[in-house]
Write a protein that holds these residues in place. Sequence first.
Motif, PDB file in Angstrom:
ATOM      1  N   GLY A 119      -3.415 -26.249 -81.072  1.00 48.21           N
ATOM      2  CA  GLY A 119      -4.402 -26.960 -80.271  1.00 48.21           C
ATOM      3  C   GLY A 119      -5.292 -27.884 -81.075  1.00 48.21           C
ATOM      4  N   GLY A 120      -5.263 -27.743 -82.401  1.00 47.90           N
ATOM      5  CA  GLY A 120      -6.052 -28.639 -83.240  1.00 47.90           C
ATOM      6  C   GLY A 120      -5.452 -30.034 -83.302  1.00 47.90           C
ATOM      7  N   LYS A 121      -6.259 -30.996 -83.687  1.00 49.15           N
ATOM      8  CA  LYS A 121      -5.798 -32.379 -83.835  1.00 49.15           C
ATOM      9  C   LYS A 121      -6.281 -32.949 -85.163  1.00 49.15           C
ATOM     10  CE  LYS A 121      -5.476 -33.738 -78.949  1.00 49.15           C
ATOM     11  NZ  LYS A 121      -5.863 -32.516 -78.268  1.00 49.15           N
ATOM     12  N   VAL A 122      -5.621 -34.018 -85.564  1.00 52.32           N
ATOM     13  CA  VAL A 122      -5.965 -34.741 -86.782  1.00 52.32           C
ATOM     14  C   VAL A 122      -6.202 -36.194 -86.402  1.00 52.32           C
ATOM     15  CG1 VAL A 122      -5.118 -35.548 -89.012  1.00 52.32           C
ATOM     16  CG2 VAL A 122      -4.555 -33.230 -88.241  1.00 52.32           C
ATOM     17  N   PHE A 123      -7.350 -36.733 -86.762  1.00 53.65           N
ATOM     18  CA  PHE A 123      -7.545 -38.176 -86.588  1.00 53.65           C
ATOM     19  C   PHE A 123      -8.580 -38.697 -87.571  1.00 53.65           C
ATOM     20  CE2 PHE A 123     -10.467 -36.228 -83.624  1.00 53.65           C
ATOM     21  CZ  PHE A 123     -11.562 -37.069 -83.496  1.00 53.65           C
ATOM     22  N   TYR A 124      -8.478 -39.999 -87.854  1.00 52.38           N
ATOM     23  CA  TYR A 124      -9.267 -40.622 -88.919  1.00 52.38           C
ATOM     24  C   TYR A 124      -9.625 -42.025 -88.427  1.00 52.38           C
ATOM     25  CZ  TYR A 124     -10.464 -41.004 -93.970  1.00 52.38           C
ATOM     26  OH  TYR A 124     -11.109 -41.109 -95.174  1.00 52.38           O
ATOM     27  N   PRO A 125     -10.669 -42.157 -87.575  1.00 51.80           N
ATOM     28  CA  PRO A 125     -10.919 -43.402 -86.846  1.00 51.80           C
ATOM     29  C   PRO A 125     -11.667 -44.473 -87.646  1.00 51.80           C
ATOM     30  CG  PRO A 125     -12.538 -41.768 -86.217  1.00 51.80           C
ATOM     31  CD  PRO A 125     -11.596 -41.082 -87.179  1.00 51.80           C
ATOM     32  N   VAL A 126     -11.192 -44.757 -88.843  1.00 49.37           N
ATOM     33  CA  VAL A 126     -11.879 -45.744 -89.681  1.00 49.37           C
ATOM     34  C   VAL A 126     -11.770 -47.157 -89.121  1.00 49.37           C
ATOM     35  CG1 VAL A 126     -11.903 -44.518 -91.886  1.00 49.37           C
ATOM     36  CG2 VAL A 126      -9.810 -45.677 -91.159  1.00 49.37           C
ATOM     37  N   MET A 127     -10.667 -47.466 -88.455  1.00 50.41           N
ATOM     38  CA  MET A 127     -10.515 -48.805 -87.890  1.00 50.41           C
ATOM     39  C   MET A 127     -11.565 -49.032 -86.813  1.00 50.41           C
ATOM     40  SD  MET A 127      -8.699 -51.542 -88.320  1.00 50.41           S
ATOM     41  CE  MET A 127      -7.129 -51.052 -89.042  1.00 50.41           C
ATOM     42  N   LYS A 128     -11.721 -48.063 -85.926  1.00 49.25           N
ATOM     43  CA  LYS A 128     -12.678 -48.201 -84.823  1.00 49.25           C
ATOM     44  C   LYS A 128     -14.120 -48.214 -85.321  1.00 49.25           C
ATOM     45  CE  LYS A 128     -11.896 -45.965 -80.991  1.00 49.25           C
ATOM     46  NZ  LYS A 128     -11.748 -44.866 -79.992  1.00 49.25           N
ATOM     47  N   LEU A 129     -14.417 -47.394 -86.329  1.00 47.96           N
ATOM     48  CA  LEU A 129     -15.797 -47.257 -86.793  1.00 47.96           C
ATOM     49  C   LEU A 129     -16.214 -48.321 -87.790  1.00 47.96           C
ATOM     50  CD1 LEU A 129     -16.020 -43.370 -87.163  1.00 47.96           C
ATOM     51  CD2 LEU A 129     -16.917 -44.787 -85.313  1.00 47.96           C
ATOM     52  N   GLY A 130     -15.236 -49.048 -88.342  1.00 56.91           N
ATOM     53  CA  GLY A 130     -15.572 -50.132 -89.256  1.00 56.91           C
ATOM     54  C   GLY A 130     -15.806 -49.708 -90.692  1.00 56.91           C
ATOM     55  N   PHE A 131     -15.347 -48.491 -91.047  1.00 56.62           N
ATOM     56  CA  PHE A 131     -15.457 -48.020 -92.432  1.00 56.62           C
ATOM     57  C   PHE A 131     -14.079 -48.020 -93.069  1.00 56.62           C
ATOM     58  CE2 PHE A 131     -18.832 -45.367 -90.270  1.00 56.62           C
ATOM     59  CZ  PHE A 131     -19.905 -46.119 -90.742  1.00 56.62           C
ATOM     60  N   LEU A 132     -14.051 -48.112 -94.393  1.00 60.21           N
ATOM     61  CA  LEU A 132     -12.797 -47.917 -95.107  1.00 60.21           C
ATOM     62  C   LEU A 132     -12.596 -46.432 -95.391  1.00 60.21           C
ATOM     63  CD1 LEU A 132     -12.894 -50.801 -97.755  1.00 60.21           C
ATOM     64  CD2 LEU A 132     -11.422 -50.658 -95.735  1.00 60.21           C
ATOM     65  N   PRO A 133     -11.342 -45.959 -95.394  1.00 61.21           N
ATOM     66  CA  PRO A 133     -11.113 -44.586 -95.838  1.00 61.21           C
ATOM     67  C   PRO A 133     -11.454 -44.451 -97.311  1.00 61.21           C
ATOM     68  CG  PRO A 133      -9.037 -45.750 -95.577  1.00 61.21           C
ATOM     69  CD  PRO A 133     -10.104 -46.661 -95.049  1.00 61.21           C
ATOM     70  N   GLN A 134     -11.708 -43.230 -97.747  1.00 64.18           N
ATOM     71  CA  GLN A 134     -11.980 -43.016 -99.162  1.00 64.18           C
ATOM     72  C   GLN A 134     -10.741 -43.373 -99.976  1.00 64.18           C
ATOM     73  OE1 GLN A 134     -15.084 -42.358-100.205  1.00 64.18           O
ATOM     74  NE2 GLN A 134     -15.601 -42.479 -98.037  1.00 64.18           N
ATOM     75  N   PRO A 135     -10.925 -43.949-101.181  1.00 67.78           N
ATOM     76  CA  PRO A 135      -9.784 -44.496-101.937  1.00 67.78           C
ATOM     77  C   PRO A 135      -8.642 -43.526-102.170  1.00 67.78           C
ATOM     78  CG  PRO A 135     -11.861 -45.204-102.921  1.00 67.78           C
ATOM     79  CD  PRO A 135     -12.215 -44.211-101.854  1.00 67.78           C
ATOM     80  N   SER A 136      -8.932 -42.269-102.484  1.00 68.28           N
ATOM     81  CA  SER A 136      -7.841 -41.328-102.784  1.00 68.28           C
ATOM     82  C   SER A 136      -7.171 -40.791-101.523  1.00 68.28           C
ATOM     83  CB  SER A 136      -8.364 -40.165-103.639  1.00 68.28           C
ATOM     84  OG  SER A 136      -9.285 -39.383-102.910  1.00 68.28           O
ATOM     85  N   ASP A 137      -7.803 -40.951-100.368  1.00 59.42           N
ATOM     86  CA  ASP A 137      -7.240 -40.396 -99.139  1.00 59.42           C
ATOM     87  C   ASP A 137      -5.939 -41.094 -98.748  1.00 59.42           C
ATOM     88  OD1 ASP A 137      -9.533 -38.904 -99.136  1.00 59.42           O
ATOM     89  OD2 ASP A 137     -10.340 -39.693 -97.251  1.00 59.42           O
TER      90      ASP A 137
END
Length: 205
Positions: free
Chosen positions: A116-134
């Motif tokens: 039931g868990g999910k994974v998401f990383y909404p950097v595009m929508k929020l306007g931030f860059l992901p951390q470099p090592s991610d």
Amino acid sequence: MIGLEVSGGIWKATINRPEKANSLTAAMLTELAEIAERAGHEGARALVLTGAGRVFSAGADLEEAHAGLATNPVWERLSGAIAALPCLTIAALNGTVAGGAMGMVLACDLRVMVAGGKVFYPVMKLGFLPQPSDVPRLRSLVGPSRAAMILMAGQKITAEEAMSWGLIDRVVDAEALPDTVHALAADSVGASPAHATAIKRMIWA
């Protein structure tokens, strides 16, 4: 808001801010980084990261994110400290993981998530860059196209789909999470530290 239990060589750090979906402040990230660094210096045999409640972490506290937390080097300090540990590291995902919280999860050796868990990383929508090592860690697990599905298309990936991609290693019922993590850590905890470290270095060389 970070709990730490040490038992039988296993260090378990728990993000404990369930009323805010375990969103992370700079102080919480610093405390997690310090725990990971201490684990390395004090001979931890396994490090487990988990959360209280039904969400592992919603990522950065939004107020602090807009005040500069999104680009704070503490994120890289934390993921780097986890990745550098010579012992087994496990993300015991008690629920959804989102945003910058992905960094510490990607830095772990193993990732177990409740159904039931999910994974998401909404950097595009929020306007931030992901951390470099991610990004390289994510790409190495799922490939570039699926990394783009998460980072550019903003898709929320279910635990089951994430396991089929190789992002999550095992999906379990919530009540089975503690026992599953303990069983996964057992061999490493029972081995000599030098032996466990040697095998880990061979895996991640």
